[in-house]
Design an enzyme around this catalytic site. Structure first.
Site, mmCIF file in Angstrom:
data_model
loop_
_atom_site.group_PDB
_atom_site.id
_atom_site.type_symbol
_atom_site.label_atom_id
_atom_site.label_comp_id
_atom_site.label_asym_id
_atom_site.label_seq_id
_atom_site.Cartn_x
_atom_site.Cartn_y
_atom_site.Cartn_z
ATOM 1 N N ASP A 168 52.342 27.115 50.164
ATOM 2 C CA ASP A 168 51.162 26.518 49.530
ATOM 3 C C ASP A 168 50.923 25.083 50.009
ATOM 4 O O ASP A 168 49.840 24.534 49.796
ATOM 5 C CB ASP A 168 51.363 26.440 48.011
ATOM 6 C CG ASP A 168 51.025 27.735 47.285
ATOM 7 O OD1 ASP A 168 50.005 28.345 47.626
ATOM 8 O OD2 ASP A 168 51.781 28.103 46.365
ATOM 9 N N LYS B 13 47.304 39.079 47.021
ATOM 10 C CA LYS B 13 48.089 38.442 48.084
ATOM 11 C C LYS B 13 48.965 39.482 48.783
ATOM 12 O O LYS B 13 49.068 39.493 50.007
ATOM 13 C CB LYS B 13 48.950 37.303 47.497
ATOM 14 C CG LYS B 13 48.116 36.094 47.085
ATOM 15 C CD LYS B 13 48.908 35.035 46.321
ATOM 16 C CE LYS B 13 47.973 33.949 45.822
ATOM 17 N NZ LYS B 13 48.622 32.886 45.042
ATOM 18 N N GLN C 238 53.978 31.423 41.886
ATOM 19 C CA GLN C 238 52.629 31.548 41.342
ATOM 20 C C GLN C 238 52.476 30.657 40.112
ATOM 21 O O GLN C 238 53.318 30.669 39.205
ATOM 22 C CB GLN C 238 52.356 33.032 40.995
ATOM 23 C CG GLN C 238 50.955 33.315 40.527
ATOM 24 C CD GLN C 238 49.892 33.128 41.620
ATOM 25 O OE1 GLN C 238 50.171 33.249 42.807
ATOM 26 N NE2 GLN C 238 48.686 32.804 41.208
HETATM 27 N N1 GUN Z 1 47.656 29.943 41.025
HETATM 28 C C1 GUN Z 1 46.333 29.932 41.294
HETATM 29 N N2 GUN Z 1 46.114 29.595 42.594
HETATM 30 C C2 GUN Z 1 47.334 29.396 43.150
HETATM 31 C C3 GUN Z 1 47.762 29.040 44.455
HETATM 32 O O1 GUN Z 1 46.987 28.817 45.372
HETATM 33 N N3 GUN Z 1 49.107 28.931 44.626
HETATM 34 C C4 GUN Z 1 49.984 29.156 43.613
HETATM 35 N N4 GUN Z 1 51.281 29.019 43.890
HETATM 36 N N5 GUN Z 1 49.623 29.486 42.395
HETATM 37 C C5 GUN Z 1 48.294 29.611 42.160
#
Ligand code: GUN
Length: 296
Positions: free
Chosen positions: A129, A62, A106
């Site tokens: 998200d 990311k 996360q």
């Molecule tokens: N963990 C795995 N995929 C994601 C995601 O799309 N967002 C977040 N916040 N955590 C994750």
């Protein structure tokens, strides 16, 4: 039936998620430049709690993706022993920081921290998200603004490949908060007739075989077989499982299903690249909204 019906035995077209994701990133980079001209640097804060190895890898991806389009990313690393209150306090600071436009916690979190109250404590205007209940509720409207990254990426793939949705039967397998539920809502907002299947659905295969558009998000490797798929369907595979013998596999039996589908996403290289591209898109959108608010 879709254009390019393959019932005559022609292989379905492979949806190139990497190429579409590259286009999305280029669009985001342009928007970031426009914000920078206003003196705004779009900034994403990622909160990473504990030592979960896949999470560390995702967060690195990311960050790299943000760097490439000019979005500033800040990673706040907290120890595995972090308490609920400590995490709430970090989030409260980020909510109040005008220099931070987007916040991502996360997941998964260590077992002593329940994710739902943490997600509820995020400012909905910074919830990149789209997991906050305000944004989850918004998605059931006919024009949802902030959409979770994976379903948003899938909608973009369907648009890029001119897959008609109005009046078509879309079947979603899986009802997770992250993919299945918001996916069904977005398809409904696009005027599809939507069926959502899940572990208690007794006739998933039969419902699947009626789908013009099929989205599979179960995490069960190669669950969807060729005879579940309507000839000419568009098949979107969200699953990604690492095989014991190496390599990645989706929720769809790709080689066999490709012989019936008109369009199909590969794993990897289909939905995966779109999820991260849409994270950038959402981070930029939140920065644009914040800039719009401060300009008013
Ligand atoms: N963990 C795995 N995929 C994601 C995601 O799309 N967002 C977040 N916040 N955590 C994750």
């Amino acid at each position: 039936m879709l254009a390019g019906d393959t019932s005559g035995g022609v292989m379905g077209e492979i949806i190139d998620g990497k190429a579409v994701a590259a286009r999305v990133r280029a669009e985001v980079a342009e928007r970031v430049l426009a914000l920078q001209r206003l003196g705004v640097t779009p900034t994403l804060a990622v909160v990473l709690v504990g030592d979960d190895v896949p999470s560390q890898i995702y967060v690195r991806h990311k960050q790299r993706a943000c760097d490439k389009v000019g979005i500033k990313s800040v990673v706040i690393r907290l120890p595995d022993s972090t308490t609920h209150q400590e995490l709430r306090s970090v989030i409260a600071d980020l909510n109040g920081d005008d220099a931070v436009h987007a916040v991502l916690v996360q997941l998964p979190l260590p077992p002593q921290i329940h994710p739902q109250p943490i997600i509820r404590s995020l400012g909905p205007v910074k919830d990149v998200d789209g997991f906050h209940s305000v944004n989850m509720g918004e998605i059931t409207t006919s024009r949802p603004e902030l959409q979770p990254c994976t379903p948003k990426g899938i909608m973009r793939l369907l648009k890029e490949y001119d897959v008609p949705l109005r009046g078509r039967h879309a079947v979603v397998i899986g009802r997770s908060r992250v993919v299945g539920r918001p996916m069904s809502s977005l398809l409904l907002a696009a005027d599809a007739t939507v069926t959502t299947c899940h572990r208690h659905t007794p006739n998933t295969a039969e419902l699947c075989s009626q789908a013009d558009v099929l989205v599979v998000a179960t995490g069960v490797p190669e669950m969807v077989k060729a005879d579940w798929v309507k000839p000419g369907a568009a098949v979107i595979d969200v699953g990604i499982t690492r095989r014991a013998e190496g390599g990645l596999v989706g929720d769809v039996d790709f080689e066999a299903v490709r012989e019936r589908a008109a369009l199909i996403t590969p794993v990897p290289g289909g939905v995966g690249p779109m999820t991260i591209a849409m994270l950038l898109d959402n981070a930029c959108l939140l920065a644009e909204r914040a800039a719009g608010r401060s300009a008013r």
